[in-house]
Design a protein around this motif. Sequence first.
Motif, PDB file in Angstrom:
ATOM      1  N   ALA A   1      -9.682  21.939  27.676  1.00  0.00           N
ATOM      2  CA  ALA A   1      -8.835  21.102  26.821  1.00  0.00           C
ATOM      3  C   ALA A   1      -9.713  20.370  25.817  1.00  0.00           C
ATOM      4  O   ALA A   1     -10.833  19.961  26.126  1.00  0.00           O
ATOM      5  N   GLY A   2      -9.223  20.220  24.590  1.00  0.00           N
ATOM      6  CA  GLY A   2      -9.995  19.547  23.550  1.00  0.00           C
ATOM      7  C   GLY A   2     -11.084  20.403  22.943  1.00  0.00           C
ATOM      8  O   GLY A   2     -11.931  19.904  22.189  1.00  0.00           O
ATOM      9  N   SER A   3     -11.061  21.705  23.228  1.00  0.00           N
ATOM     10  CA  SER A   3     -12.163  22.557  22.759  1.00  0.00           C
ATOM     11  C   SER A   3     -12.165  22.720  21.243  1.00  0.00           C
ATOM     12  O   SER A   3     -13.225  22.852  20.634  1.00  0.00           O
TER      13      SER A   3
ATOM     14  N   PRO B   1      -9.436   5.123  11.190  1.00  0.00           N
ATOM     15  CA  PRO B   1     -10.543   5.472  10.289  1.00  0.00           C
ATOM     16  C   PRO B   1     -11.869   5.680  11.012  1.00  0.00           C
ATOM     17  O   PRO B   1     -12.744   6.410  10.521  1.00  0.00           O
ATOM     18  N   GLN B   2     -12.015   5.052  12.186  1.00  0.00           N
ATOM     19  CA  GLN B   2     -13.256   5.216  12.943  1.00  0.00           C
ATOM     20  C   GLN B   2     -13.441   6.656  13.445  1.00  0.00           C
ATOM     21  O   GLN B   2     -14.561   7.095  13.731  1.00  0.00           O
ATOM     22  N   LEU B   3     -12.341   7.387  13.529  1.00  0.00           N
ATOM     23  CA  LEU B   3     -12.396   8.794  13.951  1.00  0.00           C
ATOM     24  C   LEU B   3     -13.184   9.619  12.942  1.00  0.00           C
ATOM     25  O   LEU B   3     -13.929  10.528  13.306  1.00  0.00           O
TER      26      LEU B   3
ATOM     27  N   ASP C   1     -18.762  10.122  22.225  1.00  0.00           N
ATOM     28  CA  ASP C   1     -18.046  10.301  20.950  1.00  0.00           C
ATOM     29  C   ASP C   1     -16.791  11.165  21.119  1.00  0.00           C
ATOM     30  O   ASP C   1     -15.715  10.807  20.638  1.00  0.00           O
ATOM     31  N   LEU C   2     -16.945  12.312  21.767  1.00  0.00           N
ATOM     32  CA  LEU C   2     -15.823  13.240  21.884  1.00  0.00           C
ATOM     33  C   LEU C   2     -14.697  12.623  22.710  1.00  0.00           C
ATOM     34  O   LEU C   2     -13.519  12.700  22.329  1.00  0.00           O
ATOM     35  N   GLU C   3     -15.049  12.004  23.826  1.00  0.00           N
ATOM     36  CA  GLU C   3     -14.038  11.385  24.689  1.00  0.00           C
ATOM     37  C   GLU C   3     -13.292  10.287  23.935  1.00  0.00           C
ATOM     38  O   GLU C   3     -12.074  10.160  24.045  1.00  0.00           O
TER      39      GLU C   3
END
Length: 323
Positions: free
Chosen positions: A231-233, A252-254, A267-269
């Motif tokens: 998931a999230g790949s 915006p932080q994304l 970061d990814l989580e």
Amino acid sequence: MVSVASLFDPVEADLQELRQNLTNLVGAQHPVLGAAAEHLFTARGKGIRPAIVLLASRATAVGGHLTPRHRRLAEITEMIHTASLVHDDVIDAADLRRGVATVNSDYGNRIAVLAGDFLFAQSSWYLANLDNLEVVKLLSKVIKDFAEGEIRQNLTQFDPDLSFEAYLDKSFYKTASLMAGSARAAAVLSETSATIADSLYEYGRSLGIAFQIVDDLLDFTSSTETLGKPAGSDLSQGNLTAPVLFAMEEKPQLRAAIEREFSKPGDLEQALQWVADSSGLERSHQLAKQFASRAEQQLQVLSSSESKDSLINLTDYVLARLK
């Protein structure tokens, strides 16, 4: 929710014949590629693309009777789709697809690339032998679109400036082009009016984009077990899809995390959480609904039949995959 099996009732016998024919067509000359093909065609998904071709064929053919060329078109469609998946798995270094080991995982990248090339070549040969220039042009463009979609995806990885228009274009190239082109090709082989052929093209286009948006949503909402891949790949590989593009408008932080390619610990989580906390998932769902509705509207030109009903119900099924 209507099961996909019942959706395909009008063409279930046709699909069973198709699966056997595909294995025979590919395996006859090259035993190793034949083994890879059998692995693909028996372990693959639900056969939605050839089913669309067969349903569109029965919905437009005189008396609903399939010709050998209609059947061969469905086989060509599945060959092209499968070839693209084999190459995608090599590019993505994927070990699983829908919970089943990929060709590159079982046979190595070299055989996987050759198997994909062989399927594209085989499909092109059978396509030429349909002796219909318009159908050849339609399906040849699909193969070109697959390459265009893959190139665009790789060139826009981790690009937070990706526009929504570019995302939808990529979705067309990677998914909707085959559904659109093959649905229209079925109508061409049935010698229908240009109006019906155009409507079936738009049906496939809209259904395909809805299908891709739902796939992109499932990458965030389904478990690894359900997806058959982590998931999230998509996000982890830098493929920015509708939920992320919508979420960036609110978070915006994304954008900063994407620009640094999730290089910091966590970061990814955190990015996945930002998407979940935004309206990106709901807005993507609504967008998929809009395209599914457009697809259904295109079928008004068809006469009543079981096959037409199945094509209509497919638009609901695509959305119901989210439940």
